[in-house]
Design a protein around this motif. Structure first.
Motif, PDB file in Angstrom:
ATOM      1  N   GLY A   1       0.813  -1.210   0.000  1.00  0.00           N
ATOM      2  CA  GLY A   1       0.000   0.000   0.000  1.00  0.00           C
ATOM      3  C   GLY A   1       0.842   1.253   0.000  1.00  0.00           C
ATOM      4  N   GLN A  60      -4.763  -1.706   3.730  1.00  0.00           N
ATOM      5  CA  GLN A  60      -6.083  -1.744   3.108  1.00  0.00           C
ATOM      6  C   GLN A  60      -6.020  -1.465   1.611  1.00  0.00           C
ATOM      7  N   LEU A  61      -4.906  -0.915   1.153  1.00  0.00           N
ATOM      8  CA  LEU A  61      -4.732  -0.661  -0.279  1.00  0.00           C
ATOM      9  C   LEU A  61      -4.176  -1.873  -1.013  1.00  0.00           C
ATOM     10  N   ASP A 115      -6.213  -3.615  -3.761  1.00  0.00           N
ATOM     11  CA  ASP A 115      -6.294  -2.850  -5.005  1.00  0.00           C
ATOM     12  C   ASP A 115      -5.057  -3.089  -5.878  1.00  0.00           C
ATOM     13  N   LEU A 124      -5.248   6.236  -7.642  1.00  0.00           N
ATOM     14  CA  LEU A 124      -4.758   6.751  -6.357  1.00  0.00           C
ATOM     15  C   LEU A 124      -4.613   8.264  -6.371  1.00  0.00           C
ATOM     16  N   LEU A 173       1.339   4.145  -3.105  1.00  0.00           N
ATOM     17  CA  LEU A 173       1.166   5.589  -2.944  1.00  0.00           C
ATOM     18  C   LEU A 173       2.420   6.347  -3.384  1.00  0.00           C
TER      19      LEU A 173
END
Length: 278
Positions: free
Chosen positions: A150, A195-196, A199, A173, A154
């Motif tokens: 995650g 939590q990412l 994805d 994102l 980012l």
């Protein structure tokens, strides 16, 4: 003579599991988080509560042989601090990686584990000796983990906003701009970054090259760490944790060839330790 009471505890950062064996009788219950580094007092309270759910008297608990494999046990000092707080005479406290590794090779006692969830670690068990790499937390490591994926996603998005490689993942994102990413990351926990991870996995499965590059980097870390611990092509490998199976196709063919299911669980590993207590 009555059968000895064995208690196994698998304590993690999001919850804990407890199992008791007395002869043919088995009781299993669940409890709250038990990471003794992030929240020592809360972990001890949850551990005592979990033991209480097993339905044993104080006298029975005092006679029980107990092994607790706990998140956040970094060294012998941590283990001794927990043992002092729990104050039971036949208690052994170990790192939660140790019970997972031993449980994974319950019968053979030989193999390697890559445990990849919100955090990550790798371990090799051979000749009765366990060696580990990783498990240091996101601030200092946990490469390949959900939290790491995650965070790295980012970072890739921010790089894309500065003219770097762009993909469907980075565009998603960046939907609210780079400032929104900075605000989110400033106070984010490992769980929040983690939590990412789904994805990233979904994007990789759809062919997103940025997501694929992150999984390749994570797999390269796992491979290098396993080899550093002594893994070779004759060593069975188990992938555990929510993200373990995700890395299968990114590992080298010789590692894929020796992949197997775990022989037992972390609780099974804790039972082995408990049975060895005098």
């Amino acid at each position: 003579m009555s059968a000895p009471i064995l208690i196994a505890v698998d304590g993690g950062g999001t919850g804990s599991r407890y199992a008791m064996r007395r002869g043919a009788d088995v009781v299993q219950v669940a409890g709250g988080p038990a990471n003794v580094t992030s929240d020592f007092d809360g972990a001890i309270a949850n551990l005592l509560s979990g033991l209480g759910k097993l339905g044993l008297s104080d006298a029975e608990l005092a006679q029980a042989r107990i092994c607790m494999g706990l998140a956040g046990v970094l060294d012998d000092r941590d283990a001794a601090r927990v043992a002092q707080a729990i104050a039971l005479p036949r208690l052994r406290v170990v790192d939660d990686r140790a019970i997972a590794l031993r449980g994974a090779f319950l019968a053979t006692g030989y193999g390697a584990v890559a445990g990849i969830g919100t955090g990550s670690y790798v371990g090799v068990l051979a000749g009765g000796q366990a060696r580990f790499a990783g498990g240091w937390g996101l601030a200092l490591g946990d490469e390949a983990s959900g939290a790491w994926l995650g965070r790295e996603a980012l970072k890739a998005a921010l790089a894309a906003s500065e003219g770097g490689l762009r993909s469907g993942l980075t565009e998603t994102l960046l939907a609210d701009g780079p400032a929104a990413i900075m605000r989110m990351a400033a106070g984010a926990s490992a769980n929040a970054f983690g939590q990412l991870a789904p994805d990233v996995v979904i994007a990789a499965q759809a062919g997103d090259f940025v997501a694929i590059s992150l999984l390749r980097a994570g797999a390269a870390y796992l491979e290098a760490s396993l080899r550093r611990l002594g893994w070779n092509k004759a060593t069975p490998l188990v992938l555990t944790g929510g993200l373990g199976p995700v890395y299968l196709d990114y590992l080298p063919a010789e590692m894929q060839a020796v992949l197997q299911e775990p022989e037992g669980s972390a609780l099974d590993g804790a039972f082995l330790y408990a049975a060895e207590i005098a």
